[in-house]
Design a protein around this motif. Structure first.
Motif, PDB file in Angstrom:
ATOM      1  N   VAL A   1       1.216 -10.918  -0.140  1.00 26.07           N
ATOM      2  CA  VAL A   1       0.483  -9.697  -0.472  1.00 26.07           C
ATOM      3  C   VAL A   1       1.302  -8.828  -1.424  1.00 26.07           C
ATOM      4  N   LEU A   2       0.667  -8.395  -2.503  1.00 25.98           N
ATOM      5  CA  LEU A   2       1.324  -7.521  -3.468  1.00 25.98           C
ATOM      6  C   LEU A   2       1.223  -6.067  -3.013  1.00 25.98           C
ATOM      7  N   THR A   3       2.278  -5.298  -3.270  1.00 20.06           N
ATOM      8  CA  THR A   3       2.297  -3.880  -2.891  1.00 20.06           C
ATOM      9  C   THR A   3       2.885  -3.061  -4.028  1.00 20.06           C
ATOM     10  N   GLY A   4       2.717  -1.735  -3.912  1.00 16.45           N
ATOM     11  CA  GLY A   4       3.323  -0.820  -4.870  1.00 16.45           C
ATOM     12  C   GLY A   4       2.830  -1.026  -6.288  1.00 16.45           C
ATOM     13  N   PRO A   5       3.706  -0.858  -7.287  1.00 17.57           N
ATOM     14  CA  PRO A   5       3.299  -0.983  -8.687  1.00 17.57           C
ATOM     15  C   PRO A   5       2.646  -2.323  -9.023  1.00 17.57           C
ATOM     16  N   GLU A   6       3.121  -3.401  -8.397  1.00 17.28           N
ATOM     17  CA  GLU A   6       2.545  -4.720  -8.682  1.00 17.28           C
ATOM     18  C   GLU A   6       1.089  -4.807  -8.249  1.00 17.28           C
ATOM     19  N   ALA A   7       0.694  -3.944  -7.314  1.00 14.23           N
ATOM     20  CA  ALA A   7      -0.690  -3.926  -6.838  1.00 14.23           C
ATOM     21  C   ALA A   7      -1.444  -2.715  -7.378  1.00 14.23           C
ATOM     22  N   ALA A   8      -0.806  -2.000  -8.324  1.00 13.89           N
ATOM     23  CA  ALA A   8      -1.392  -0.774  -8.868  1.00 13.89           C
ATOM     24  C   ALA A   8      -1.688   0.234  -7.763  1.00 13.89           C
ATOM     25  N   ALA A   9      -0.780   0.285  -6.769  1.00 15.55           N
ATOM     26  CA  ALA A   9      -0.949   1.190  -5.627  1.00 15.55           C
ATOM     27  C   ALA A   9       0.017   2.352  -5.743  1.00 15.55           C
ATOM     28  N   GLU A  10      -0.309   3.450  -5.084  1.00 17.53           N
ATOM     29  CA  GLU A  10       0.527   4.646  -5.132  1.00 17.53           C
ATOM     30  C   GLU A  10       1.790   4.486  -4.288  1.00 17.53           C
ATOM     31  N   GLY A  11       1.647   4.047  -3.041  1.00 15.50           N
ATOM     32  CA  GLY A  11       2.797   3.909  -2.156  1.00 15.50           C
ATOM     33  C   GLY A  11       3.519   2.594  -2.371  1.00 15.50           C
ATOM     34  N   LEU A  12       4.831   2.578  -2.087  1.00 14.72           N
ATOM     35  CA  LEU A  12       5.626   1.376  -2.287  1.00 14.72           C
ATOM     36  C   LEU A  12       5.149   0.213  -1.437  1.00 14.72           C
ATOM     37  N   LEU A  13       4.607   0.493  -0.247  1.00 12.70           N
ATOM     38  CA  LEU A  13       4.185  -0.563   0.663  1.00 12.70           C
ATOM     39  C   LEU A  13       2.663  -0.644   0.794  1.00 12.70           C
ATOM     40  N   GLU A  14       1.955   0.088  -0.057  1.00 15.43           N
ATOM     41  CA  GLU A  14       0.493   0.060  -0.019  1.00 15.43           C
ATOM     42  C   GLU A  14      -0.021  -1.102  -0.857  1.00 15.43           C
ATOM     43  N   THR A  15      -1.085  -1.727  -0.422  1.00 11.55           N
ATOM     44  CA  THR A  15      -1.684  -2.834  -1.155  1.00 11.55           C
ATOM     45  C   THR A  15      -2.670  -2.298  -2.189  1.00 11.55           C
ATOM     46  N   SER A  16      -3.384  -3.213  -2.838  1.00  4.43           N
ATOM     47  CA  SER A  16      -4.379  -2.813  -3.837  1.00  4.43           C
ATOM     48  C   SER A  16      -5.564  -2.103  -3.199  1.00  4.43           C
ATOM     49  N   LEU A  17      -5.692  -2.169  -1.863  1.00  4.98           N
ATOM     50  CA  LEU A  17      -6.758  -1.473  -1.155  1.00  4.98           C
ATOM     51  C   LEU A  17      -6.168  -0.239  -0.475  1.00  4.98           C
ATOM     52  N   PRO A  18      -6.531   0.965  -0.911  1.00  5.43           N
ATOM     53  CA  PRO A  18      -5.961   2.182  -0.311  1.00  5.43           C
ATOM     54  C   PRO A  18      -6.156   2.205   1.204  1.00  5.43           C
ATOM     55  N   GLY A  19      -5.099   2.595   1.901  1.00  5.42           N
ATOM     56  CA  GLY A  19      -5.160   2.654   3.358  1.00  5.42           C
ATOM     57  C   GLY A  19      -4.793   1.361   4.041  1.00  5.42           C
ATOM     58  N   VAL A  20      -4.496   0.326   3.253  1.00  9.75           N
ATOM     59  CA  VAL A  20      -4.044  -0.962   3.803  1.00  9.75           C
ATOM     60  C   VAL A  20      -2.639  -1.220   3.258  1.00  9.75           C
ATOM     61  N   TYR A  21      -1.714  -1.523   4.151  1.00 10.90           N
ATOM     62  CA  TYR A  21      -0.306  -1.664   3.801  1.00 10.90           C
ATOM     63  C   TYR A  21       0.191  -3.051   4.205  1.00 10.90           C
ATOM     64  N   ALA A  22       1.333  -3.441   3.665  1.00  6.35           N
ATOM     65  CA  ALA A  22       1.943  -4.726   4.019  1.00  6.35           C
ATOM     66  C   ALA A  22       3.433  -4.524   4.209  1.00  6.35           C
ATOM     67  N   ALA A  23       4.005  -5.203   5.197  1.00  5.00           N
ATOM     68  CA  ALA A  23       5.436  -5.093   5.480  1.00  5.00           C
ATOM     69  C   ALA A  23       5.951  -6.401   6.053  1.00  5.00           C
ATOM     70  N   GLY A  24       7.233  -6.667   5.830  1.00  4.75           N
ATOM     71  CA  GLY A  24       7.848  -7.870   6.376  1.00  4.75           C
ATOM     72  C   GLY A  24       7.613  -9.087   5.508  1.00  4.75           C
ATOM     73  N   ASP A  25       7.704 -10.265   6.116  1.00  2.00           N
ATOM     74  CA  ASP A  25       7.671 -11.522   5.371  1.00  2.00           C
ATOM     75  C   ASP A  25       6.370 -11.749   4.613  1.00  2.00           C
ATOM     76  N   VAL A  26       5.273 -11.132   5.035  1.00  2.00           N
ATOM     77  CA  VAL A  26       3.992 -11.354   4.379  1.00  2.00           C
ATOM     78  C   VAL A  26       3.929 -10.672   3.009  1.00  2.00           C
ATOM     79  N   ARG A  27       4.810  -9.734   2.764  1.00  2.00           N
ATOM     80  CA  ARG A  27       4.779  -8.940   1.536  1.00  2.00           C
ATOM     81  C   ARG A  27       5.508  -9.659   0.411  1.00  2.00           C
ATOM     82  N   GLY A  28       4.871  -9.730  -0.745  1.00  2.00           N
ATOM     83  CA  GLY A  28       5.497 -10.355  -1.900  1.00  2.00           C
ATOM     84  C   GLY A  28       6.784  -9.650  -2.289  1.00  2.00           C
ATOM     85  N   GLY A  29       7.858 -10.405  -2.505  1.00  2.00           N
ATOM     86  CA  GLY A  29       9.124  -9.832  -2.914  1.00  2.00           C
ATOM     87  C   GLY A  29       9.965  -9.283  -1.789  1.00  2.00           C
ATOM     88  N   SER A  30       9.538  -9.439  -0.532  1.00  2.00           N
ATOM     89  CA  SER A  30      10.306  -8.896   0.583  1.00  2.00           C
ATOM     90  C   SER A  30      11.578  -9.705   0.808  1.00  2.00           C
TER      91      SER A  30
END
Length: 528
Positions: A469-498
């Motif tokens: 899952v892409l987060t932050g700038p790579e997903a065009a999201a505002e928060g560093l851990l936010e995904t491309s869908l506002p209000g949905v976040y990703a953390a840990g091994d599932v997150r791209g680049g973690s």
């Protein structure tokens, strides 16, 4: 369990428990709790003595004055697997388990003593035949292997009765239809016929049973380190928090025998103890855990996103954290299924360590998890060979583990890959390597990395080419851990680049809570 009799409470700890519990008495021969109970209290002995018995009435251990009864199920709510009987007149303190949970967080020394003892007792129960769940099913049954894998991952004491070896099991199974096999016998006498993982879990009192529709502030999908970090901080900061997990709470970290490089534990800590403490801590603050429940679909919404589960339940959440981690990669060789759960494993725990003592074992992988497993098995008396495909272990493994491999006599073969498996009826006898080398091995442990558990997301959130899952700038999201869908976040091994480290995942999960608060703050303010 005899070595545990030396663990006793101090006079100050007994006094603390007395303040929060109820003093009771028991006559010799009186049952304090029995197999199948779910609500027995924590028992601290003031005077007298109690014996702990298995289902056959055989004594396992005795506890005397200042001793205490119980193991992990006191905190998890699971069915008790043993019976406790007063062997002489007793005075004891009974402490409600919810009150005990609070005390564990308020008194560090009491917490260290009890949690360490509880975890050790559970590990020893796993090694004792005839305690806990009994699975009656044939070796070649995929359903039997599924249940065995499930109880092993859940760290549940269990026995497997193969009808080819046990006449009693063969007679019982002959009376059942094929669709009813395997048969599972629970502590207390209840029987389940070919249960799903969820049915077995509920019957044992593990995890929360969800309603058809739940509404929460924060839904955490995945109960590994990232999900647990978010659960502790989310619940402690007042968010209505629900964690759903499809298999085992704790994730891959929970199956690690010892994590040596986690901040604050210079002597190391077992994955079971670390994640078990985190689960208890999150429960203290009101977080709820439901497992096994598998997320099947994420439907974007305005005020709430909707997550549909495989069993038909729905969870509507104001914020969603994707912490599903990754699933073990499997060897691309023929006949793997025949050996999985019997002589090929994806984690090395106490039961596997006991099986492998004095046996030739191969561990496949070049990461820290593979190194930890190889060292653990070698310390238990196994003759271990570590196989990895790179030229140097230092490319993927921490130096302290490389040193431990040498210290405990683990043979390391570089640039090695398994090409074929040899054995019959689920028992491995050896492997062939790509270069033609034949190795004798009775057991094989696979630590080949993992693939992200994200297929269920479809195109709802942006993912990279490998599915992370892409987060932050790579997903065009505002928060560093936010995904491309506002209000949905990703953390840990599932997150791209973690960074694939336990401590990093915990930190990311905790950090998500800040972003969730920022998102929910306007709605909270307007509501007032």
């Amino acid at each position: 369990m005899a070595e545990l009799t030396s663990r006793v409470l101090s006079s100050s700890q007994l006094a603390l428990l007395a303040e929060h519990g109820e003093e009771r008495t028991a006559e010799a021969g009186e049952t304090l709790y029995q197999i199948g109970d779910r609500t027995y209290p924590f028992i601290a002995i003031i005077e007298g003595e109690a014996a702990v018995l298995d289902g056959a009435g055989q004594e396992i251990v005795r506890h005397g004055a200042a001793g205490f009864l119980g193991e992990v199920n006191l905190l998890s709510g699971q069915t008790v697997y043993l019976t406790a009987v007063a062997t002489e007149p007793m005075r004891y303190i009974a402490v409600d388990r919810e009150i005990l949970r609070q005390l564990l967080f308020e008194d560090g020394s009491l917490s260290d003593l009890l949690l360490t003892a509880f975890v050790e007792r559970r590990e020893l129960l796993q090694q004792r035949q005839g305690i806990g769940v009994e699975i009656l099913g044939p070796r070649d049954s995929g359903e039997t292997r599924r249940l065995l894998e499930f109880v092993r991952h859940q760290k549940l004491p269990h026995s497997w009765l193969d009808p080819a070896k046990y006449a009693e099991a063969a007679e019982l199974l002959e009376r059942l239809d094929t669709a009813e096999i395997p048969l599972v016998r629970l502590p207390g006498g209840m029987e389940l016929r070919r249960p799903s993982n969820g049915e077995l879990s509920r019957a044992l009192g593990i995890g929360l049973e969800l309603g058809p529709r739940e509404e929460v502030d924060l839904l955490i999908v995945g109960g590994g380190p990232a999900g647990l970090g978010a659960a502790v901080y989310g619940a402690s900061e007042g968010l209505d928090t629900l964690v759903i997990e499809s298999s085992m709470l704790g994730g891959q970290a929970g199956s690690s025998r010892r994590i040596e490089n986690y901040l604050g534990f210079p002597a190391g800590i077992s994955g079971t103890e670390l994640t078990g403490r985190a689960i208890s801590q999150a429960r203290k603050f009101g977080a709820r855990f439901a497992s096994p429940y598998r997320a099947q679909e994420l439907e974007p919404g305005g005020e709430r996103h909707l997550v549909r589960l495989e069993d038909g339940n729905e969870v509507a959440a104001r914020a969603v954290l994707l912490a599903t981690g990754a699933q073990y990669r499997r060897l691309p060789v023929d006949g793997l299924e025949e050996f999985e759960g019997l002589s090929i494993f994806y984690a090395a725990g106490p039961l596997e360590g006991q099986l492998c003592a004095g046996q030739r074992v191969a561990v496949v992988g070049g990461g820290n998890s593979a190194g930890q497993a190889a060292v653990w098995l070698a310390r238990g008396g196994a003759l271990v060979t570590l196989l990895h495909r790179r030229g140097e272990l230092a490319e993927t493994m921490s130096q302290y583990l490389i040193d431990e491999l040498e210290r405990y006599g683990v043979a390391v073969r570089h640039k090695s890959e398994v090409a074929a498996l040899h054995g019959h009826e689920g028992q491995l006898e050896g492997v062939s390597l790509v270069d033609g080398t034949e190795l004798t091995a009775s057991f094989l442990f696979l630590f080949l990395g993992a693939e992200p558990c994200t297929e269920w997301l479809g195109t709802v959130v942006a993912r990279d080419t490998k599915g992370f899952v892409l987060t932050g700038p790579e997903a065009a999201a505002e928060g560093l851990l936010e995904t491309s869908l506002p209000g949905v976040y990703a953390a840990g091994d599932v997150r791209g680049g973690s960074i694939k480290r336990c401590a990093t995942a915990v930190g990311e999960g905790a950090a998500v809570v800040r972003f969730v608060h920022e998102r929910l703050a306007p709605a909270t303010t307007s509501a007032h």
